[in-house]
Design an enzyme around this catalytic site. Structure first.
Site, PDB file in Angstrom:
ATOM      1  N   ALA A  52      16.724  40.077 -38.166  1.00 23.94           N
ATOM      2  CA  ALA A  52      16.805  40.672 -36.841  1.00 23.94           C
ATOM      3  C   ALA A  52      15.584  40.255 -36.024  1.00 23.94           C
ATOM      4  CB  ALA A  52      16.874  42.190 -36.954  1.00 23.94           C
ATOM      5  N   GLU A  63      13.550  43.482 -46.144  1.00 24.70           N
ATOM      6  CA  GLU A  63      13.174  44.566 -45.232  1.00 24.70           C
ATOM      7  C   GLU A  63      12.004  45.411 -45.727  1.00 24.70           C
ATOM      8  OE1 GLU A  63      17.522  43.721 -44.235  1.00 24.70           O
ATOM      9  OE2 GLU A  63      16.280  43.794 -46.047  1.00 24.70           O
TER      10      GLU A  63
END
Length: 259
Positions: A66, A135
Site C-alpha cells: 500500500a 506489515e
C-alpha cells in the site's frame, strides 16, 4: 471506460487489468482501489468478458504493498474503515466474481499486493516474483484478507510464520507452499495465464461460476475477515504504527516500544 492508474484490454474474452504505477512499484492507493473496483465491476457485468487477469506494469513489481504515506494521518476507526472499504470494494469482489480472475505476478507482491494476488482465484508467477506480508515491520497486520486467505492456501503454520516474520519468499517457495499454481519465465507469464484461461473459457460459463461459488463456500465465513478488519484498525491507535510508518518513509530501522 478511461482509467488514470490502470491499463485494460479485452482479447478473446480475456480482460487484462494492469496496475500502472511503475514509478511507485504499483503500490495501492485510494485511487487504485477505486479504479480496481470499477474494473472488477466490468468483469461482473460485461457479457463479452469471460475471464480476467490482474497484473502489474513493468518488470519489478506486481503490487508492492500500500501507499504508506496515506497511513500516518489515520486513527483506529479510520484504519478500520480503510480495511473494510478495500475488502468490500475490491478484494471480496474479486474472490466472489462469477468469472475466473487470476493473478499474473510479475515481481514484488508484498502486503496489499500479496493480498490482491490471494484474492484472485489462483496465481501464476514469473520466476522473478517475490511474495510477502511484511506489515509487522510497520507495527501493523494484513488488512485486506491476508490473515484469512494465506491460511487457506498455505496452511496455519506457514501463514503464522510468514506473517509474523514478514519474510519474503521467492516464486519457487510460494509454489511449494501452495500459494502459486505455476512458475514461468517472465516473458511467458501473460501467455501462460491466457493459455489456462482459454481452456477455462471453453467450458460452460454457468458451471464455472458455480465452481467458484462452491469452492469459496468451503470453510469460509465472514467472521474472520471482520475480526481482521477490527484488529487492523486497532493498530492505527498505537505508537508503534506511527513509528513503523515513519521509519519506512525515512528509510531507517523502526524502534518499536510496544505502545
Amino acid at each position: 471506460m478511461p482509467y488514470q492508474l490502470l491499463l485494460t484490454s479485452l482479447e478473446n474474452g480475456v480482460f487484462t487489468i494492469t496496475i500502472n504505477r511503475p514509478d511507485k512499484l504499483n503500490a495501492l492507493n485510494t485511487r487504485v482501489i477505486e479504479e480496481l473496483s470499477t474494473a472488477v465491476e466490468e468483469v461482473y457485468h460485461n457479457p463479452e468478458i469471460k475471464s480476467a487477469i490482474i497484473t502489474g506494469a513493468g518488470s519489478k513489481s506486481f503490487v508492492a504493498g500500500a501507499d504508506i504515506s496515506e497511513f500516518l494521518q489515520l486513527d483506529a476507526l479510520q484504519g478500520e474503515e480503510l480495511a473494510r472499504r478495500g475488502q468490500q470494494m475490491v478484494f471480496d469482489k474479486i474472490e466472489n466474481a462469477p468469472k475466473p480472475v487470476i493473478a499474473a505476478v510479475n515481481g514484488f507482491a508484498l502486503g496489499g499486493g500479496c493480498e490482491l494476488a490471494l484474492a484472485c482465484h489462483f496465481i501464476i508467477a514469473s520466476e522473478t516474483a517475490r511474495f510477502g506480508q511484511p506489515e509487522v515491520n510497520l507495527g501493523l497486520i494484513p488488512g485486506y484478507g491476508g490473515t484469512q486467505r494465506l491460511v487457506q492456501v498455505a496452511g496455519k503454520g506457514r501463514a503464522m510464520q510468514l506473517i509474523m516474520t514478514g519474510e519474503l519468499i521467492n516464486a519457487a517457495d510460494a509454489m511449494q507452499y501452495g500459494i502459486v499454481n505455476s512458475v514461468v519465465k517472465p516473458e511467458e507469464l501473460l501467455d501462460k495465464a491466457k493459455e489456462i484461461l482459454s481452456v477455462i473459457n471453453s467450458k460452460a460459463p454457468l458451471a464455472i461460476s458455480r465452481v467458484i461459488a462452491s469452492i469459496n463456500a468451503f470453510d469460509h465465513t465472514q467472521a474472520g475477515y471482520d475480526y481482521e478488519i477490527k484488529k487492523f484498525g486497532e493498530c492505527f491507535g498505537t505508537e508503534d504504527l506511527k513509528e513503523g510508518a515513519t521509519a519506512f518513509l525515512e528509510k531507517r530501522k523502526p524502534n518499536f516500544k510496544g505502545k
